[in-house]
Write an enzyme that holds these catalytic residues in place. Structure first.
Site: not given
Length: 267
Positions: A148, A161
């Protein structure tokens, strides 16, 4: 060109937007695809919508349940005899672990932190350990993990996250090294790091109810040299390339697909 003809590919999170999109690309490349999703109904619906494109199978399975994953591994080997590709698309943020502007990190609960880290870190590690062991026995295989932009620099709101996806980066590099040195140079492990794509989970953060860009979206676009959000289909070419023989000397990489977001300081 069917570059993945005769390959068996597993896609975790295969009934989600990202996973189903990658599953279709794998089908188009000639692979037989086995999707794993959280809910059987969504898995069945995805299979029904994609079966026109090739040979697709799948079932519901919790990617955090190693016993079920092992049972599934044995089932797939019994039915298809080999596992050639694993794409770990299961993941995503957890609402309770998202910090809004009027809250701070101290408002996030420990259970929510555990949920987002478990899903995004162990939800990738466990399938790698189970299906990767089969690849080690075969002495061939390809694993693609999903990283990510949250691992390159701080993105507000998503600390858990970000922590989990950063762990995936080093795990990808570590597993790539382990597989090549101890099992076979024909086992490769890589990751892609998507930039900003509008999907189910982030739609409300990036788009207003009338479809206009939110303040957060304007900040994203300002730091993206290509000056737009990505199209989910734009991830597929790299996934297919990494899974093909043309990428036989590529392993241990984390490749951004982000319109230049990770390269640009914003100045």
């Amino acid at each position: 060109m069917k570059t993945l003809q005769s390959k068996l590919a597993i896609v975790t999170g295969g009934s989600g937007v990202l996973g189903s999109n990658i599953a279709k690309a794998l089908l188009d490349a000639g692979a037989t695809v086995f999707i794993i999703g959280q809910h059987q109904e969504k898995v069945a619906n995805t299979i029904n919508s994609l079966k026109q494109f090739g040979n697709i199978d799948g079932t519901a399975c919790n990617v955090l349940d190693t016993t079920k994953l092992q049972e599934l591994n044995d089932y797939i080997i019994n039915k298809y005899q080999h596992i050639d590709i694993l794409v770990n698309a299961a993941g995503g943020n957890v609402p309770g672990a998202t910090i809004m502007d009027d809250h701070s990190i101290f408002d996030m609960t420990i259970p929510d932190l555990h949920k987002v880290i478990d899903l995004n870190m162990y939800g990738t590690v466990y399938p790698c350990l189970v299906f990767g062991k089969t690849m080690a026995t075969q002495k061939s295989g390809n694993i693609i993990n999903i990283s990510s932009m949250a691992t390159y620099s701080v993105l507000t709101r998503v600390p858990g996250y970000s922590m989990a996806k950063t762990a995936i980066n080093i795990f990808t590099q570590w597993l790539a090294t382990e597989m090549a040195l101890k099992f076979s140079e024909k086992i490769r492990v890589n990751a892609i790091a998507p930039g900003f794509f509008i999907g189910e989970q982030n739609r409300s953060a990036l788009l207003n109810p009338d479809g206009s860009l939110t303040e957060r979206s304007h900040k994203v676009i300002a730091k993206t040299p290509l000056r737009r959000f990505g199209n989910i289909d734009e991830l597929n070419a790299m996934v297919i390339t990494l899974c093909s023989d043309s990428a036989s000397f590529i392993t241990g990489t984390i490749i951004p697909i982000d319109g230049g977001f990770s390269a640009f300081s914003g100045v």
